[in-house]
Write a protein that holds these residues in place. Structure first.
Motif, PDB file in Angstrom:
ATOM      1  N   GLY A  41     -24.656  45.513  74.614  1.00 17.30           N
ATOM      2  CA  GLY A  41     -23.309  45.164  74.183  1.00 17.30           C
ATOM      3  C   GLY A  41     -23.301  44.331  72.918  1.00 17.30           C
ATOM      4  N   ALA A  42     -22.521  43.257  72.926  1.00 17.16           N
ATOM      5  CA  ALA A  42     -22.388  42.407  71.744  1.00 17.16           C
ATOM      6  C   ALA A  42     -23.458  41.321  71.671  1.00 17.16           C
ATOM      7  N   GLY A  43     -24.369  41.296  72.640  1.00 10.93           N
ATOM      8  CA  GLY A  43     -25.547  40.440  72.522  1.00 10.93           C
ATOM      9  C   GLY A  43     -25.484  39.079  73.176  1.00 10.93           C
ATOM     10  N   ALA A  44     -24.536  38.858  74.078  1.00  8.72           N
ATOM     11  CA  ALA A  44     -24.437  37.539  74.718  1.00  8.72           C
ATOM     12  C   ALA A  44     -25.706  37.190  75.489  1.00  8.72           C
ATOM     13  N   ASP A  45     -26.218  38.137  76.284  1.00  4.75           N
ATOM     14  CA  ASP A  45     -27.421  37.859  77.076  1.00  4.75           C
ATOM     15  C   ASP A  45     -28.663  37.768  76.192  1.00  4.75           C
ATOM     16  N   ILE A  46     -28.721  38.599  75.152  1.00  6.42           N
ATOM     17  CA  ILE A  46     -29.839  38.504  74.208  1.00  6.42           C
ATOM     18  C   ILE A  46     -29.903  37.106  73.617  1.00  6.42           C
ATOM     19  N   ASP A  47     -28.756  36.593  73.197  1.00  7.30           N
ATOM     20  CA  ASP A  47     -28.707  35.266  72.578  1.00  7.30           C
ATOM     21  C   ASP A  47     -29.258  34.211  73.526  1.00  7.30           C
ATOM     22  N   TYR A  48     -28.817  34.246  74.778  1.00  7.60           N
ATOM     23  CA  TYR A  48     -29.289  33.259  75.756  1.00  7.60           C
ATOM     24  C   TYR A  48     -30.799  33.364  75.950  1.00  7.60           C
ATOM     25  N   SER A  65     -22.505  48.406  69.071  1.00 10.98           N
ATOM     26  CA  SER A  65     -23.309  47.355  69.693  1.00 10.98           C
ATOM     27  C   SER A  65     -24.503  46.981  68.815  1.00 10.98           C
ATOM     28  N   ILE A  66     -25.234  47.987  68.412  1.00 13.50           N
ATOM     29  CA  ILE A  66     -26.449  47.718  67.639  1.00 13.50           C
ATOM     30  C   ILE A  66     -26.114  47.092  66.291  1.00 13.50           C
ATOM     31  N   SER A  67     -25.061  47.574  65.639  1.00 14.62           N
ATOM     32  CA  SER A  67     -24.664  47.009  64.345  1.00 14.62           C
ATOM     33  C   SER A  67     -24.296  45.539  64.484  1.00 14.62           C
ATOM     34  N   ARG A  68     -23.527  45.211  65.527  1.00 16.70           N
ATOM     35  CA  ARG A  68     -23.153  43.814  65.747  1.00 16.70           C
ATOM     36  C   ARG A  68     -24.381  42.948  66.017  1.00 16.70           C
ATOM     37  N   CYS A  69     -25.278  43.454  66.859  1.00 15.51           N
ATOM     38  CA  CYS A  69     -26.461  42.667  67.214  1.00 15.51           C
ATOM     39  C   CYS A  69     -27.413  42.525  66.029  1.00 15.51           C
TER      40      CYS A  69
END
Length: 202
Positions: A41-48, A65-69
């Motif tokens: 998705g928009a990367g919330a879990d990646i960020d954490y 998703s990928i562009s945003r991340c």
């Protein structure tokens, strides 16, 4: 789901609160701290996860998703992104697999193979943290339904979810049922099984 709807969903979830299940799951992981975020998705879990020392492989079938991340995590070396589906993704060995509200959208015809890939990529004592769609969820109901924004979903009985974890120690298992509004403002009946489990050490 249209491009506009996808963008609105990502806008609504990009900085969402991290689920306590993921905080717990991440705390259970020992070295190596390598995670896969399925449907990032928009990367919330990646960020954490990245901020907590994980190398994170994130994939999503949506280019938005990928562009945003890519923009969000530009220059961060411990985040590796790819535009992939569940069936196409090349799963690296990992100590944590996160699949929050994403395995819903794996076609039923491919689910068994995808679950096998997830199981095989998890290291011994690795952690799975994710959710599964129940049969009573609005998305699982056929017909002209505005919440059914994907052509095919996988919905499971509780017994089927339990069977997936025969070679795991289940650390948490919660059934979530509620009615409310989606980020797009659509009324929705949720029926979700949330699972944190540890793969056997063999």
């Amino acid at each position: 789901m249209s491009s506009e709807e996808i963008a609105k969903y990502f806008d609504a979830t990009e900085f969402r609160e991290i689920r306590e299940d993921l905080v717990f799951a991440a705390s259970m992981v020992s070295e190596p701290k390598v995670a896969i975020d399925c449907g990032c998705g928009a990367g919330a879990d990646i960020d954490y996860l990245a901020r907590n020392g994980f190398t994170v492989y994130g994939f999503d079938v949506e280019q938005e998703s990928i562009s945003r991340c890519q923009s969000r995590f530009d220059g961060i070396g411990n985040v590796i992104l790819s535009k992939s589906s569940f069936i196409d993704f090349d799963y690296p060995q990992a100590s944590l697999v996160v699949a929050d509200a994403s395995l819903f959208f794996c076609p039923n015809s491919e689910f068994e193979h995808v679950w096998s890939n997830i199981y095989q990529c998890l290291l011994p004592k690795g952690i799975f943290c994710g959710s599964f769609l129940g049969k009573e969820d609005t998305m699982a109901v056929s017909g002209n339904n505005p919440s059914v924004f994907w052509p095919e979903v996988t919905a499971l009985e509780e017994s089927e979810v339990v069977a997936l974890f025969k070679n795991f120690e289940v650390l948490r298992f919660k059934t979530h049922k509620s009615t409310g509004k989606t980020p797009q403002g659509i009324t929705h009946n949720w029926h979700i099984y949330q699972v944190v489990a540890q793969k056997a050490n063999n």
